[in-house]
Design an enzyme around this catalytic site. Structure first.
Site, PDB file in Angstrom:
ATOM      1  N   MET A   1       0.841  -1.191   0.000  1.00 27.18           N
ATOM      2  CA  MET A   1       0.000   0.000   0.000  1.00 27.18           C
ATOM      3  C   MET A   1       0.883   1.251   0.000  1.00 27.18           C
ATOM      4  SD  MET A   1      -2.978  -1.364   2.545  1.00 27.18           S
ATOM      5  CE  MET A   1      -4.113  -0.042   2.179  1.00 27.18           C
ATOM      6  N   GLU A   2       1.762   1.271  -1.001  1.00 28.35           N
ATOM      7  CA  GLU A   2       2.715   2.365  -1.147  1.00 28.35           C
ATOM      8  C   GLU A   2       1.976   3.690  -1.324  1.00 28.35           C
ATOM      9  OE1 GLU A   2       6.672   3.361  -3.857  1.00 28.35           O
ATOM     10  OE2 GLU A   2       5.009   2.233  -4.729  1.00 28.35           O
ATOM     11  N   GLN A  61       9.175  -3.893   5.846  1.00 29.38           N
ATOM     12  CA  GLN A  61       8.939  -4.716   4.659  1.00 29.38           C
ATOM     13  C   GLN A  61       9.927  -4.363   3.542  1.00 29.38           C
ATOM     14  OE1 GLN A  61       5.422  -4.510   1.689  1.00 29.38           O
ATOM     15  NE2 GLN A  61       4.805  -6.078   3.170  1.00 29.38           N
ATOM     16  N   CYS A  91       2.890  -7.337  -4.207  1.00 26.27           N
ATOM     17  CA  CYS A  91       2.555  -6.072  -4.864  1.00 26.27           C
ATOM     18  C   CYS A  91       2.208  -6.306  -6.339  1.00 26.27           C
ATOM     19  CB  CYS A  91       3.712  -5.087  -4.766  1.00 26.27           C
ATOM     20  SG  CYS A  91       3.358  -3.507  -5.572  1.00 26.27           S
ATOM     21  N   LYS A 132       4.629 -11.933   2.576  1.00 25.54           N
ATOM     22  CA  LYS A 132       3.281 -11.745   2.053  1.00 25.54           C
ATOM     23  C   LYS A 132       3.267 -12.181   0.600  1.00 25.54           C
ATOM     24  CE  LYS A 132      -0.562  -8.596   1.345  1.00 25.54           C
ATOM     25  NZ  LYS A 132      -1.134  -7.239   1.439  1.00 25.54           N
ATOM     26  N   ASN A 192      -6.080 -12.282   3.982  1.00 26.30           N
ATOM     27  CA  ASN A 192      -6.084 -10.876   3.571  1.00 26.30           C
ATOM     28  C   ASN A 192      -6.894 -10.740   2.283  1.00 26.30           C
ATOM     29  OD1 ASN A 192      -4.009  -8.752   1.763  1.00 26.30           O
ATOM     30  ND2 ASN A 192      -5.061  -8.028   3.584  1.00 26.30           N
ATOM     31  N   GLU A 194     -10.483  -8.130   0.830  1.00 24.83           N
ATOM     32  CA  GLU A 194     -11.937  -7.905   0.859  1.00 24.83           C
ATOM     33  C   GLU A 194     -12.550  -8.034   2.246  1.00 24.83           C
ATOM     34  OE1 GLU A 194     -13.992  -6.739  -1.737  1.00 24.83           O
ATOM     35  OE2 GLU A 194     -11.960  -6.369  -2.472  1.00 24.83           O
ATOM     36  N   GLY A 216      -6.150  -4.308   5.307  1.00 28.45           N
ATOM     37  CA  GLY A 216      -5.480  -3.307   4.481  1.00 28.45           C
ATOM     38  C   GLY A 216      -6.408  -2.150   4.204  1.00 28.45           C
ATOM     39  N   ARG A 217      -6.987  -2.145   3.007  1.00 36.91           N
ATOM     40  CA  ARG A 217      -7.852  -1.042   2.604  1.00 36.91           C
ATOM     41  C   ARG A 217      -9.070  -0.894   3.519  1.00 36.91           C
ATOM     42  NH1 ARG A 217      -9.597  -2.461  -3.037  1.00 36.91           N
ATOM     43  NH2 ARG A 217      -9.648  -4.514  -2.068  1.00 36.91           N
TER      44      ARG A 217
END
Length: 324
Positions: A1-2, A61, A91, A132, A192, A194, A216-217
């Site tokens: 999540m850069e 990371q 990524c 990951k 991880n 949704e 995450g999001r």
């Protein structure tokens, strides 16, 4: 999540609470040993014991494809205070994949194994190495091979984003694959993808069969989601964080962004978060619509000040009504 979960965002999220540990944006490793400033720029928490201001551990990371260079940089990061080294093989960004970083390496399980072996050998035994991954690059044919390669190389745990690179972030996340991966390796597996709500967390746990989750999001859109899940795990009632309680965090975030970035770039950082918050808060959608076309940081200052005053007025009226 850069470009999203920097130290400013990590500070907000971990102060809201419910998070066991967090991860830096990836530190890109190519052919050289990076200077200390490169690590400290993306992980300033290294200068405070590898923890956020709230005391939450922060994992460093790394992203790259050269086993020896990743190993050297991982060892150096540990001397700077990294409590855990995490390796990014998930990524999906095209620019990252073109330079042989992230999810593109899921086409080469043998290379994944060499990378983890090299990093594990270079890092002090007391410091964990984790990884990951996604389910694959174009397909899932190598998903189990990749998971076994990472675990066999010495990864202490795996976070599995339940989509391929080609899937990107399009729903659904294929949580059933996390169950297959968990059965294939002997290390803990984190689900991880949704997980936007407590209901999503329940469904993911049921389908994947694993308890630990990485958010995450969903956590950016709902900063108290980890707290909500904690309460659900304990069987407690928990009222989700209201907008008036979150607004001070938004204002503080903006203040810190303003202090760090040039005035021409600061508005975009605020808009980015408001856009995510709009998924959970109608008030954030209204605020985003009001500042969306605004490029002047000073005018955004005034709008946010107005939002803060509106909140104070509403609370004052509420208190008077209760007193009457």
């Amino acid at each position: 999540m850069e470009g999203l979960v920097d130290d400013l965002m990590r500070d907000v999220i971990t102060r809201v609470g419910g998070v066991d540990w967090c991860v830096t944006e990836f530190v890109r490793v190519t052919r050289h040993l990076l200077p200390a400033s490169a690590f400290q720029r993306l992980a300033p928490e290294l200068q405070q014991g590898g923890r956020t201001a709230a005391g939450t551990p922060m994992h460093v990371q790394l992203l790259g494809s050269d086993p020896a260079c990743l190993a050297d940089n991982a060892a150096f990061a540990c001397t700077l205070g990294a409590p855990v080294i995490d390796l990014n093989f998930g990524c999906p960004a095209k620019t990252v994949n073109r330079s042989r970083g992230g999810a593109v390496l899921l086409q080469e399980p043998e290379l994944l194994h060499r990378i983890v072996c090299a990093v594990r050998a270079a890092v002090p035994p007391a410091i964990a190495v984790t990884a990951k991954m996604r389910l694959g690059y174009e397909h899932t044919d190598l998903a189990l091979d990749c998971a076994r390669a990472l675990a066999g190389g010495g990864a202490a745990q795996l976070v599995v984003h339940a989509r391929t690179k080609v899937d990107g972030y399009r729903p659904p996340a294929h949580w059933e694959w996390i169950a297959r991966i968990s059965d294939a390796v002997s290390v803990p597996v984190y689900a991880n993808g949704e997980i936007w709500s407590v209901d999503d967390w329940r469904r993911c746990r049921e389908v994947s069969g694993v308890a630990p989750m990485m958010l995450g999001r969903g956590l950016i859109a709902r900063p108290d989601l980890a707290r909500q899940i904690r309460a659900a795990q304990a069987g407690l009632d928990y009222g989700p964080m209201a907008w008036h309680a979150l607004l001070p965090e938004v204002l503080l975030f903006w203040h810190r962004v303003r202090a760090r970035l040039p005035a021409k770039y600061a508005p975009g950082r605020l808009k980015q978060w408001l856009c995510w918050l709009a998924r959970s808060y109608p008030q954030a959608a209204v605020l985003f619509a009001e500042v969306r076309a605004e490029t002047c940081a000073e005018r955004i200052d005034q709008r946010l000040l107005g939002a803060s005053l509106e909140r104070s007025s509403v609370e004052l009226l509420r208190d008077k009504a209760l007193a009457a």
